[in-house]
Design an enzyme around this catalytic site. Structure first.
Site, PDB file in Angstrom:
ATOM      1  N   GLU A 107       0.912  -1.181  -0.120  1.00  0.00           N
ATOM      2  CA  GLU A 107      -0.079   0.000   0.094  1.00  0.00           C
ATOM      3  C   GLU A 107       1.005   1.238   0.008  1.00  0.00           C
ATOM      4  OE1 GLU A 107      -2.922  -0.436   3.102  1.00  0.00           O
ATOM      5  OE2 GLU A 107      -4.229  -1.267   1.887  1.00  0.00           O
ATOM      6  N   GLU A 119      -6.743  -7.885  -0.442  1.00  0.00           N
ATOM      7  CA  GLU A 119      -7.251  -7.418   0.876  1.00  0.00           C
ATOM      8  C   GLU A 119      -8.867  -7.030   0.750  1.00  0.00           C
ATOM      9  OE1 GLU A 119      -5.373  -5.200   3.837  1.00  0.00           O
ATOM     10  OE2 GLU A 119      -3.305  -5.651   2.907  1.00  0.00           O
TER      11      GLU A 119
HETATM   12  C1  GAL Z   1      -4.899  -2.521   4.943  1.00  0.00           C
HETATM   13  C2  GAL Z   1      -3.500  -2.805   5.317  1.00  0.00           C
HETATM   14  C3  GAL Z   1      -3.175  -3.961   6.252  1.00  0.00           C
HETATM   15  C4  GAL Z   1      -4.369  -3.980   7.590  1.00  0.00           C
HETATM   16  C5  GAL Z   1      -5.580  -3.876   6.786  1.00  0.00           C
HETATM   17  C6  GAL Z   1      -6.612  -3.658   7.931  1.00  0.00           C
HETATM   18  O1  GAL Z   1      -4.818  -1.423   4.644  1.00  0.00           O
HETATM   19  O2  GAL Z   1      -2.748  -3.683   4.077  1.00  0.00           O
HETATM   20  O3  GAL Z   1      -1.936  -4.270   6.698  1.00  0.00           O
HETATM   21  O4  GAL Z   1      -3.870  -2.929   8.129  1.00  0.00           O
HETATM   22  O5  GAL Z   1      -5.742  -2.694   6.079  1.00  0.00           O
HETATM   23  O6  GAL Z   1      -8.062  -3.727   7.356  1.00  0.00           O
END
Ligand code: GAL
Length: 732
Positions: free
Chosen positions: A372, A445
């Site tokens: 990210e 994610e």
């Molecule tokens: C994302 C990140 C993860 C975690 C997640 C929580 O932005 O890549 O490491 O923090 O959010 O939802």
């Protein structure tokens, strides 16, 4: 470093911190923490580990390999400081030949576990903890003056049918030589030998070995993860070395709209994993790492894990090879890119990751962007070029969150958190990439912080978390342009105060930190091929007043059964199938969408009854049954262990789960009992020996003391409510 001429030196270290000295075994965490509400500064400290190592033959070359030390260290050997090693997730190999003498030698390791801005992932905030200490194994190597440094098995699968194929292997060997100019290498694979005589140069160089053709060899795939042992022998006039590896061969195709292994299409269904555990952070040995992989593959039925956000334990990756779990591996980092020196360190870590993990068939791509982060053309051109130079067989990827971010990789991996319970579930790849062509696209994610959910949360919240996972996975399955989706995340994890629920935990897992299930885990579990096991998981605590307005329906039954029958108070309410009218539109593309019982009589005011779910296969044969009582009582504790045999010689650890159950074996989510643990034998409890249930269950890990005493060990589990169980372990 892959030679077999090595010895594990995990045992009997002296650990010095805050002027206190202790005897410890590795893997070791520099400060054992509480479950939550600790100050993360506690472990961000300097600490020292000391040990005596024995050198038999000073004419040999001596090396130490540290598999994982968080996050930097200086090795001192017989009073001489070696150069500082940086990077908590990669192995560090140090040659100590010139500093050792025959017999006993003193080593000491000054470990810096502070969040140093010159080492990834640090420099800004990070949503996870990195813990501290020498948290993976340490090895001592005694080698001749020429030895095998590494071997990279490049291969081509020439043809394949049903995961059997013809493979041509073209290994590249890396040799480190001080003296020789000729070497004979024999490698043995699937009962075949190949001998190559090489002219070698002094120093470290790579050489191509004679190719070897393997006919009718079992290929590696997620459902048939065949591995083949390979032995490599090196002989020169003056030196001998050997190494052994497990290899898997597969034809991997990743293109826009296509991910196939050995010609079979696969849709990625996965979760992210942090390598952390309660109390000891990263410091868990081989077995605990393997058990995590087993949970993901066998319990949650996933085909993919993303090792977020760093190279994880070699044992975890070995297990992924063994059980057929695809892996996305990536360099360490979280949103922040540091200065040029930081970037150089990151490139060094990328190289170390690929060199360490090249031969894992489970790894399908190298993540070469900081998770990210914003675009950084110069840096990411270099990471991509380096990965492509070191490994011509895998594509690069890099997890991003910005639409239209620069695409220098081969696979577009995107975190898509757009689903917040409303209509939009995933964005269209075109909208995200802003490219004029289709590219391989994976959702890496979703969910996570958008809907944190605890194991102790109420039924409705847990159901909503489950439905969000189900909707996104269903949408990804339906969209040809998306190769699959990897949810955030498998297990709750400790984090900094800047994130999570204020208690240093992100409750984003489909399981809690103890790897016990929340409802969302049943979405995944129920996708298991019914030929392997029938799953029947109704998302209900079955009570009259738990949900708002005393509602009990709808009940989402996550199951791979063909149909279910519902019995209320002994009376059949009929058989329910996945008919279009019973299917939630947003979930219908799962392999096994849930069967939804929308509305039945028996709401508030009517007499409350037991409920029974009977699962049937296609021939209406009963294959599963679950009963929920109208008036459950706390009846017993159920204890589940995963092995009864542990290693007595080295620190070994395994998980023990305890559930508060009723007469039907259902977990009772609101039991607030405490269990007390007492051990007998050369084992100890990791963490405290008094635990309270969290949402009806809890788990603990036991570890061996590495005493070498081969005896039995016992744990007595006693609950305050009076339930007792004893479990026994053989220490071998
Ligand atoms: C994302 C990140 C993860 C975690 C997640 C929580 O932005 O890549 O490491 O923090 O959010 O939802």
């Amino acid at each position: 470093m892959i030679s077999n001429n090595k010895q594990c030196i995990n045992n009997d270290w002296t650990y010095i911190v805050d002027n206190k000295t202790n005897k410890v075994n590795l893997p070791h965490c520099n400060k054992e923490l509480s479950y939550n509400y600790f100050d993360e500064k506690e472990y961000q400290i300097l600490s020292k580990y000391k040990k005596k190592i024995y050198i038999e033959d000073t004419s040999k070359r001596s090396f130490l390999k540290f598999d994982g030390v968080m996050g930097a260290f200086i090795l001192t050997i017989n009073g001489k400081d070696l150069e500082e090693q940086k990077g908590g997730y990669i192995p560090h190999i140090l040659e100590i030949t010139e500093y050792v003498k025959q017999g006993e030698n003193d080593i000491s390791v000054l470990v810096d576990s502070r969040e140093r801005e010159d080492i990834p992932p640090f420099g800004y905030v990070v949503d996870y903890l990195t813990f501290g200490g020498i948290y993976r194994d340490v090895w001592q190597y005694s080698l001749d003056r020429t030895y095998i440094k590494n071997i990279y098995f490049e291969y081509e699968v020439l043809d394949y049918l049903n995961d059997i194929g013809k493979v041509i292997c073209k290994p590249i060997i890396e040799i480190d030589s001080l003296v020789d100019d000729k070497a004979d290498i024999v490698y043995t694979l699937a009962n075949k030998n190949q001998k190559t005589s090489l002219d070698i140069k002094k120093g470290i160089s790579k050489y191509n070995l004679e190719p070897l053709v393997l006919e009718n060899i079992a290929l590696w795939n997620v459902d048939s993860p065949s591995l083949h042992k390979c032995n490599i022998e090196l002989k020169t006039n003056l030196a001998k070395d050997e190494a052994s590896l497990n290899l898997g061969f597969r034809k991997l195709e990743i293109e826009a709209e296509k991910l196939a292994i050995n010609g079979k299409d696969i849709k990625i269904m996965g979760l992210n994993r942090h390598q952390s555990y309660p109390y000891v952070g990263y410091a868990m040995p081989k077995r605990a790492q393997e058990e995590d992989a087993d949970i993901l593959k066998n319990e949650l039925s996933l085909n993919t894990v993303r090792c977020s956000h760093y190279p994880q334990s070699p044992y975890f990756l070995d297990r992924c090879d063994e059980i057929g779990l695809l892996v996305l591996e990536e360099i360490a980092g979280w949103q922040h890119i540091g200065d040029i020196a930081w970037q150089e360190q990151s490139l060094k870590e990328l190289k170390a990751m690929i060199e360490r993990d090249f031969n894992h068939p489970s790894i399908i791509t190298w993540g070469v962007r900081i998770n990210e982060s914003c675009d950084n053309t110069q840096f990411y051109k270099r990471t991509n070029a380096l990965a492509r130079e070191l490994d011509k067989t895998r594509l690069t990827s890099g997890v991003r969150y910005l639409e239209g971010s620069e695409f220098l990789e081969d696979i577009y991996t995107m975190n898509d958190f757009c689903h917040n319970g409303k209509e939009q579930i995933l964005r269209e790849p075109k909208q995200v990439t802003k490219l004029d062509k289709k590219v391989p696209y994976i959702v890496t994610e979703f969910c996570g912080h958008i809907y944190p959910t605890k194991k102790t949360d109420c039924e409705e919240r847990q159901i909503e978390q489950a439905l969000r996972h189900a909707r996104v996975q269903s949408k990804a399955r339906d969209n040809k342009e998306i190769l699959g989706a990897i949810g955030w995340c498998s297990f709750d994890y400790n984090t900094h105060f800047d994130f999570g629920s204020g208690d240093r935990i992100c409750y984003h897992g489909v399981m809690d930190m103890f790897r016990n299930p929340k409802f969302a885990s049943f979405v995944y579990k129920s996708q298991k091929d019914e030929k392997k096991e029938y799953i029947l998981e109704p998302l209900t605590f079955w009570s009259r007043g738990e949900r708002q307005e005393a509602k009990m329906f709808p009940i989402y039954v996550f199951t791979n059964c063909d149909s279910i029958e519902l019995i209320l108070g002994g009376v059949s309410k009929g058989i329910f199938k996945r008919e279009p009218k019973n299917l939630d539109d947003n979930i219908k593309y799962l392999k096994y969408p849930p069967i939804v019982i929308t509305e039945l009589d028996g709401e508030w005011g009517a007499s409350f009854t037991d409920i029974e779910f009977i699962g049937y296969d296609k021939n209406l044969k009963e294959v599963a049954r679950r009963k929920f009582l109208k008036n459950p009582t706390y009846d017993d504790i159920l204890v589940r262990i995963y092995t009864d045999t542990l290693d007595s010689k080295y620190l070994d650890a395994t998980r023990v789960c305890v559930f508060a159950i009723d007469k039907e074996g259902n977990t009772l989510p609101f039991v607030n009992d405490i269990i007390e643990l007492e051990v007998d034998g050369d084992i100890e409890i990791i963490g405290k020996n008094k635990l309270c249930f969290l949402g009806g269950s809890i788990a603990f890990w036991i570890r061996t003391k590495a005493s070498g005493n081969m005896q039995k060990a016992k744990v007595d589990i006693k609950s305050m409510a009076g339930y007792k169980k004893s479990i026994y372990f053989d220490l071998k």
